[in-house]
Design a protein around this motif. Structure first.
Motif, short mmCIF file in Angstrom:
data_model
loop_
_atom_site.label_atom_id
_atom_site.label_comp_id
_atom_site.label_asym_id
_atom_site.label_seq_id
_atom_site.Cartn_x
_atom_site.Cartn_y
_atom_site.Cartn_z
N HIS A 105 0.85 -1.19 0.00
CA HIS A 105 0.00 0.00 0.00
C HIS A 105 0.88 1.24 0.00
O HIS A 105 2.10 1.15 0.14
N GLU A 106 0.27 2.38 -0.14
CA GLU A 106 1.01 3.64 -0.16
C GLU A 106 1.81 3.80 1.13
O GLU A 106 1.27 3.70 2.23
N VAL A 107 3.11 4.05 0.99
CA VAL A 107 3.99 4.24 2.14
C VAL A 107 3.94 5.69 2.61
O VAL A 107 3.81 5.98 3.79
N SER A 108 4.07 6.60 1.67
CA SER A 108 3.97 8.04 1.92
C SER A 108 3.67 8.71 0.59
O SER A 108 3.81 8.10 -0.47
N GLU A 112 5.12 7.49 -2.95
CA GLU A 112 4.18 7.10 -4.00
C GLU A 112 4.48 7.85 -5.30
O GLU A 112 4.42 7.27 -6.39
N GLN A 113 4.81 9.13 -5.19
CA GLN A 113 5.19 9.89 -6.37
C GLN A 113 6.41 9.29 -7.05
O GLN A 113 6.45 9.11 -8.27
N ALA A 114 7.43 8.97 -6.23
CA ALA A 114 8.66 8.37 -6.78
C ALA A 114 8.38 6.99 -7.36
O ALA A 114 8.93 6.63 -8.41
N ALA A 115 7.52 6.22 -6.71
CA ALA A 115 7.21 4.87 -7.18
C ALA A 115 6.48 4.91 -8.53
O ALA A 115 6.77 4.11 -9.43
N LEU A 116 5.55 5.84 -8.69
CA LEU A 116 4.82 5.95 -9.95
C LEU A 116 5.76 6.35 -11.08
O LEU A 116 5.64 5.84 -12.20
N ARG A 117 6.69 7.25 -10.80
CA ARG A 117 7.67 7.63 -11.82
C ARG A 117 8.57 6.45 -12.17
O ARG A 117 8.89 6.22 -13.34
N GLU A 180 -1.02 9.22 -11.10
CA GLU A 180 -0.19 10.39 -10.83
C GLU A 180 -1.04 11.65 -10.73
O GLU A 180 -0.78 12.52 -9.89
N THR A 181 -2.06 11.75 -11.59
CA THR A 181 -2.95 12.92 -11.54
C THR A 181 -3.71 12.97 -10.23
O THR A 181 -3.79 14.02 -9.58
N ARG A 185 -3.28 15.82 -7.13
CA ARG A 185 -4.40 16.56 -6.54
C ARG A 185 -4.44 16.37 -5.03
O ARG A 185 -4.67 17.33 -4.28
N ALA A 186 -4.20 15.13 -4.58
CA ALA A 186 -4.21 14.85 -3.15
C ALA A 186 -3.09 15.61 -2.44
O ALA A 186 -3.28 16.14 -1.34
N VAL A 187 -1.91 15.66 -3.07
CA VAL A 187 -0.78 16.38 -2.47
C VAL A 187 -1.08 17.87 -2.39
O VAL A 187 -0.78 18.52 -1.39
N MET A 188 -1.69 18.43 -3.46
CA MET A 188 -2.04 19.85 -3.45
C MET A 188 -3.04 20.15 -2.34
O MET A 188 -2.93 21.17 -1.65
N GLN A 189 -4.02 19.27 -2.16
CA GLN A 189 -5.00 19.45 -1.09
C GLN A 189 -4.33 19.36 0.28
O GLN A 189 -4.66 20.13 1.19
N TYR A 190 -3.38 18.42 0.40
CA TYR A 190 -2.68 18.26 1.67
C TYR A 190 -1.92 19.54 2.03
O TYR A 190 -1.99 20.02 3.16
N TRP A 191 -1.18 20.10 1.04
CA TRP A 191 -0.40 21.30 1.32
C TRP A 191 -1.29 22.51 1.56
O TRP A 191 -0.93 23.41 2.33
N ALA A 192 -2.44 22.53 0.91
CA ALA A 192 -3.37 23.63 1.16
C ALA A 192 -3.87 23.58 2.61
O ALA A 192 -3.94 24.61 3.29
#
Length: 231
Positions: A105-108, A112-117, A180-181, A185-192
């Protein structure tokens, strides 16, 4: 009737000398250009343990991606655990003990971003090894049909095998792009949300400073700050 079993086109061609169009049992074997685990990696044991825990340690030499009609979560069950393990960093380990790392599952968010790349690069590298693209293969088949050209059986069989493999790989790339998309979006929401909390924390600090001027009692200050932050 004769049943040849649920075999992909490469096996049908190798064993029986024929292929099937739109074979739902096709697969694409994705081999890795570099070993996932190496002795020079300080996290080698951690990654090996995480893969074993996820039941993905048998995929170290490569994975078979099935036809999308056979398994909708093929990436989650095969490629992504490997990608998450391959891209683990010391920062990921700070989230818990080694035994708690679950690459199934997603570790962080960052991992996850690095894994998808990583997964996307692995598939694109594999696709680049084919002598032709999927579009070129489709064009050849279409042109032969339009011009009533009878291709040699060996050419047709080779086309059927590699088209089936490429379609699976291209579908996987599309799935990764969607992931990735959604993750972006989830990362942007998190930082917001984090920015909002940070701005609110500034208000809390001002509130605490005001309370400290009126009361030296630490318990009252903490209690007041908690009530203020919960508003």
């Amino acid at each position: 009737f004769i049943s040849y079993g649920n075999l992909p086109n490469d096996k049908l061609l190798h064993l029986y000398g024929f292929t099937l169009s739109n074979n739902p049992h096709n697969r694409a074997h994705l081999a890795f250009s570099k070993p996932l685990l190496c002795d020079s990696d300080p996290l080698q044991r951690v990654k090996a343990a995480a893969l074993a825990k996820a039941g993905a340690d048998s995929y170290l030499r490569g994975v078979d991606l099935p036809h999308p009609s056979q398994r909708v979560d093929a990436l989650e069950g095969t490629l992504l655990p490997l990608a998450r393990a391959a891209t683990l960093t010391p920062e990921d380990l700070s989230q818990g003990t080694v035994g708690e790392i679950d690459v199934a599952h997603e570790v962080s968010k960052l991992n996850e971003q690095a894994a998808l790349r990583w997964a996307r690069d692995a598939i694109e590298t594999h696709l680049s090894r084919y002598p032709t693209t999927l579009d070129a293969d489709h064009d050849l088949i279409r042109q032969a049909g339009e011009e009533n050209i009878t291709l040699p059986p060996r050419i047709v069989s080779a086309l059927m095998v590699r088209v089936g493999e490429k379609e699976i790989l291209e579908h996987a790339l599309g799935s990764l792009a969607n992931m990735e998309t959604r993750l972006s979006r989830a990362v942007m929401q998190y930082w917001a949300c984090a920015r909002t909390r940070l701005e609110n924390s500034g208000d809390i600090i001002k509130h605490v400073q005001n309370v400290l001027r009126d009361s030296p009692n630490l318990a009252e200050v903490v209690s007041s700050a908690l009530l203020f932050s919960a508003r």
